[in-house]
Design a protein around this motif. Structure first.
Motif, PDB file in Angstrom:
ATOM      1  N   VAL A  48     -49.008 -47.383 -52.857  1.00 41.32           N
ATOM      2  CA  VAL A  48     -48.844 -47.544 -51.231  1.00 41.32           C
ATOM      3  C   VAL A  48     -49.138 -49.029 -50.840  1.00 41.32           C
ATOM      4  CG1 VAL A  48     -49.686 -46.737 -49.116  1.00 41.32           C
ATOM      5  CG2 VAL A  48     -49.192 -44.998 -50.843  1.00 41.32           C
ATOM      6  N   TYR A  49     -49.994 -49.585 -51.417  1.00 43.80           N
ATOM      7  CA  TYR A  49     -50.489 -50.813 -51.213  1.00 43.80           C
ATOM      8  C   TYR A  49     -49.311 -51.906 -51.383  1.00 43.80           C
ATOM      9  CZ  TYR A  49     -53.175 -55.344 -50.805  1.00 43.80           C
ATOM     10  OH  TYR A  49     -53.320 -56.673 -50.514  1.00 43.80           O
ATOM     11  N   MET A  50     -48.727 -51.750 -52.766  1.00 44.77           N
ATOM     12  CA  MET A  50     -47.446 -52.621 -53.019  1.00 44.77           C
ATOM     13  C   MET A  50     -46.214 -52.277 -52.292  1.00 44.77           C
ATOM     14  SD  MET A  50     -48.675 -54.734 -55.290  1.00 44.77           S
ATOM     15  CE  MET A  50     -47.154 -55.378 -55.791  1.00 44.77           C
ATOM     16  N   TRP A  51     -46.142 -51.125 -51.812  1.00 40.19           N
ATOM     17  CA  TRP A  51     -44.976 -50.557 -51.132  1.00 40.19           C
ATOM     18  C   TRP A  51     -44.727 -51.686 -49.762  1.00 40.19           C
ATOM     19  CZ3 TRP A  51     -43.004 -48.122 -46.564  1.00 40.19           C
ATOM     20  CH2 TRP A  51     -41.797 -47.561 -46.527  1.00 40.19           C
ATOM     21  N   TYR A  52     -45.795 -52.143 -49.232  1.00 43.75           N
ATOM     22  CA  TYR A  52     -45.900 -52.823 -47.954  1.00 43.75           C
ATOM     23  C   TYR A  52     -45.390 -54.366 -48.371  1.00 43.75           C
ATOM     24  CZ  TYR A  52     -46.542 -48.591 -45.087  1.00 43.75           C
ATOM     25  OH  TYR A  52     -46.487 -47.667 -44.332  1.00 43.75           O
ATOM     26  N   THR A  53     -45.712 -54.730 -49.563  1.00 47.40           N
ATOM     27  CA  THR A  53     -46.034 -55.996 -49.952  1.00 47.40           C
ATOM     28  C   THR A  53     -44.428 -56.631 -49.833  1.00 47.40           C
ATOM     29  OG1 THR A  53     -47.737 -55.846 -51.636  1.00 47.40           O
ATOM     30  CG2 THR A  53     -46.224 -57.692 -51.869  1.00 47.40           C
ATOM     31  N   PRO A  54     -44.291 -57.652 -49.007  1.00 43.39           N
ATOM     32  CA  PRO A  54     -42.965 -58.538 -48.843  1.00 43.39           C
ATOM     33  C   PRO A  54     -42.550 -58.793 -50.445  1.00 43.39           C
ATOM     34  CG  PRO A  54     -44.577 -59.355 -47.266  1.00 43.39           C
ATOM     35  CD  PRO A  54     -45.586 -58.537 -48.255  1.00 43.39           C
ATOM     36  N   ARG A  55     -41.229 -58.746 -50.476  1.00 40.13           N
ATOM     37  CA  ARG A  55     -40.633 -59.062 -51.894  1.00 40.13           C
ATOM     38  C   ARG A  55     -40.675 -60.388 -52.093  1.00 40.13           C
ATOM     39  NH1 ARG A  55     -35.989 -55.036 -53.660  1.00 40.13           N
ATOM     40  NH2 ARG A  55     -36.967 -53.081 -52.719  1.00 40.13           N
ATOM     41  N   PRO A  56     -40.649 -60.827 -53.364  1.00 37.90           N
ATOM     42  CA  PRO A  56     -40.589 -62.275 -53.719  1.00 37.90           C
ATOM     43  C   PRO A  56     -39.461 -63.088 -53.107  1.00 37.90           C
ATOM     44  CG  PRO A  56     -41.386 -60.864 -55.740  1.00 37.90           C
ATOM     45  CD  PRO A  56     -40.719 -60.186 -54.522  1.00 37.90           C
ATOM     46  N   GLU A  57     -38.297 -62.460 -52.974  1.00 37.63           N
ATOM     47  CA  GLU A  57     -37.244 -63.110 -52.588  1.00 37.63           C
ATOM     48  C   GLU A  57     -37.435 -63.208 -51.157  1.00 37.63           C
ATOM     49  OE1 GLU A  57     -36.368 -59.500 -53.526  1.00 37.63           O
ATOM     50  OE2 GLU A  57     -36.841 -60.143 -55.541  1.00 37.63           O
ATOM     51  N   ARG A  58     -37.858 -62.521 -50.491  1.00 33.62           N
ATOM     52  CA  ARG A  58     -38.180 -62.612 -49.049  1.00 33.62           C
ATOM     53  C   ARG A  58     -39.286 -63.698 -48.693  1.00 33.62           C
ATOM     54  NH1 ARG A  58     -41.321 -59.366 -44.423  1.00 33.62           N
ATOM     55  NH2 ARG A  58     -40.473 -60.355 -42.732  1.00 33.62           N
ATOM     56  N   ILE A  59     -40.231 -63.765 -49.411  1.00 38.27           N
ATOM     57  CA  ILE A  59     -41.132 -64.974 -49.420  1.00 38.27           C
ATOM     58  C   ILE A  59     -40.679 -66.226 -49.803  1.00 38.27           C
ATOM     59  CG2 ILE A  59     -43.431 -65.630 -50.389  1.00 38.27           C
ATOM     60  CD1 ILE A  59     -43.737 -63.170 -48.592  1.00 38.27           C
ATOM     61  N   SER A  60     -40.074 -66.317 -50.804  1.00 32.56           N
ATOM     62  CA  SER A  60     -39.327 -67.576 -51.025  1.00 32.56           C
ATOM     63  C   SER A  60     -38.305 -67.980 -49.905  1.00 32.56           C
ATOM     64  CB  SER A  60     -38.634 -67.579 -52.657  1.00 32.56           C
ATOM     65  OG  SER A  60     -37.530 -66.413 -52.576  1.00 32.56           O
ATOM     66  N   HIS A  61     -37.426 -66.946 -49.444  1.00 31.25           N
ATOM     67  CA  HIS A  61     -36.594 -67.453 -48.198  1.00 31.25           C
ATOM     68  C   HIS A  61     -37.419 -67.951 -47.154  1.00 31.25           C
ATOM     69  CE1 HIS A  61     -33.099 -67.088 -45.761  1.00 31.25           C
ATOM     70  NE2 HIS A  61     -33.824 -66.240 -44.823  1.00 31.25           N
ATOM     71  N   LEU A  62     -38.362 -67.210 -46.924  1.00 33.01           N
ATOM     72  CA  LEU A  62     -39.111 -67.543 -45.620  1.00 33.01           C
ATOM     73  C   LEU A  62     -39.814 -69.028 -45.720  1.00 33.01           C
ATOM     74  CD1 LEU A  62     -41.052 -64.309 -44.732  1.00 33.01           C
ATOM     75  CD2 LEU A  62     -39.374 -65.401 -43.431  1.00 33.01           C
ATOM     76  N   GLN A  63     -40.108 -69.167 -47.267  1.00 32.74           N
ATOM     77  CA  GLN A  63     -40.996 -70.479 -47.432  1.00 32.74           C
ATOM     78  C   GLN A  63     -39.792 -71.417 -47.128  1.00 32.74           C
ATOM     79  OE1 GLN A  63     -44.108 -70.934 -48.407  1.00 32.74           O
ATOM     80  NE2 GLN A  63     -43.826 -73.040 -48.226  1.00 32.74           N
ATOM     81  N   ALA A  64     -38.634 -71.340 -47.721  1.00 33.76           N
ATOM     82  CA  ALA A  64     -37.478 -72.294 -47.674  1.00 33.76           C
ATOM     83  C   ALA A  64     -36.922 -72.714 -46.139  1.00 33.76           C
ATOM     84  CB  ALA A  64     -36.448 -72.097 -48.621  1.00 33.76           C
ATOM     85  N   THR A  65     -37.021 -71.622 -45.526  1.00 37.72           N
ATOM     86  CA  THR A  65     -36.171 -71.451 -44.244  1.00 37.72           C
ATOM     87  C   THR A  65     -37.434 -71.954 -43.211  1.00 37.72           C
ATOM     88  OG1 THR A  65     -36.220 -69.365 -43.914  1.00 37.72           O
ATOM     89  CG2 THR A  65     -34.200 -70.337 -44.859  1.00 37.72           C
ATOM     90  N   GLU A  66     -38.563 -71.138 -43.276  1.00 36.88           N
ATOM     91  CA  GLU A  66     -39.298 -71.312 -41.883  1.00 36.88           C
ATOM     92  C   GLU A  66     -40.738 -71.840 -42.222  1.00 36.88           C
ATOM     93  OE1 GLU A  66     -39.371 -67.774 -39.765  1.00 36.88           O
ATOM     94  OE2 GLU A  66     -37.330 -66.822 -40.420  1.00 36.88           O
ATOM     95  N   GLY A  67     -41.220 -72.003 -43.481  1.00 37.64           N
ATOM     96  CA  GLY A  67     -42.476 -72.615 -44.069  1.00 37.64           C
ATOM     97  C   GLY A  67     -43.394 -71.591 -44.152  1.00 37.64           C
ATOM     98  N   ALA A  68     -44.732 -72.167 -44.406  1.00 37.66           N
ATOM     99  CA  ALA A  68     -45.710 -71.304 -44.937  1.00 37.66           C
ATOM    100  C   ALA A  68     -46.127 -70.350 -43.832  1.00 37.66           C
ATOM    101  CB  ALA A  68     -46.715 -72.525 -45.366  1.00 37.66           C
ATOM    102  N   GLU A  69     -46.353 -70.952 -42.549  1.00 35.80           N
ATOM    103  CA  GLU A  69     -46.723 -69.947 -41.381  1.00 35.80           C
ATOM    104  C   GLU A  69     -45.998 -68.676 -41.515  1.00 35.80           C
ATOM    105  OE1 GLU A  69     -47.151 -70.133 -36.606  1.00 35.80           O
ATOM    106  OE2 GLU A  69     -47.406 -72.043 -37.889  1.00 35.80           O
ATOM    107  N   ALA A  70     -44.629 -68.695 -41.850  1.00 36.47           N
ATOM    108  CA  ALA A  70     -43.774 -67.574 -41.645  1.00 36.47           C
ATOM    109  C   ALA A  70     -44.120 -66.633 -42.805  1.00 36.47           C
ATOM    110  CB  ALA A  70     -42.157 -67.671 -41.773  1.00 36.47           C
ATOM    111  N   VAL A  71     -44.504 -67.185 -44.072  1.00 38.31           N
ATOM    112  CA  VAL A  71     -44.946 -66.508 -45.137  1.00 38.31           C
ATOM    113  C   VAL A  71     -46.424 -65.672 -44.758  1.00 38.31           C
ATOM    114  CG1 VAL A  71     -45.859 -66.584 -47.561  1.00 38.31           C
ATOM    115  CG2 VAL A  71     -43.802 -68.036 -46.881  1.00 38.31           C
TER     116      VAL A  71
END
Length: 147
Positions: A107-130
């Motif tokens: 259940v804990y892992m079910w809510y964890t953002p996927r690595p693809e989403r994290i890398s996309h957010l990091q690339a497009t919006e920065g560390a604050e979005a992550v």
């Protein structure tokens, strides 16, 4: 109604016909209702103020008293989706002869953002979005817990 232990023992013992005795068991404590008396008192003696969902709660971060509120429909949809995903994951693990993940961790892992989403957010919006995505996941975990 649940057939009591007498009937189950007769079936397990190889008898052809199950007993006609129908002892109703409490689903919470598995005690025959006609012998249980006050079930709530009996359970209270054995539980000693235990926290619900302790395994899951231990994984959750401290939100410093903030209690996220989620609508009942949201909680029910999440619960159904989690159970369905857990069933699929367990079947896959069994088929591949791998150990199954415990339910609290799942259940804990079910809510964890996927690595693809994290890398996309990091690339497009920065560390604050992550950080915001991870904070939202934590709030959703607590929202399910309090649901």
């Amino acid at each position: 109604a649940t057939i009591g232990p007498g009937a189950a023992n007769e079936i397990r013992g190889g008898m052809d016909e199950p007993s006609t005795a129908k002892t109703v068991l409490c689903p919470r404590c598995n005690i025959a209702l006609d012998k249980a008396g006050n079930i709530d008192e009996r359970l209270a003696q054995g539980m000693k103020k235990r926290l619900p969902c302790t395994g899951y709660r231990m994984l959750l971060p401290n939100l410093m008293g903030y209690r996220p509120d989620r609508p009942r429909d949201w909680v029910l949809r999440c619960m159904r989706a989690i159970v369905k995903a857990k069933r699929r994951a367990d079947l896959s693990a069994e088929r591949n002869r791998q150990p199954r993940m415990r339910f609290p961790e799942f259940v804990y892992m079910w809510y964890t953002p996927r690595p693809e989403r994290i890398s996309h957010l990091q690339a497009t919006e920065g560390a604050e979005a992550v950080m915001m995505a991870k904070a939202e996941a934590d709030e959703n975990r607590w929202g399910l817990y309090y649901g």
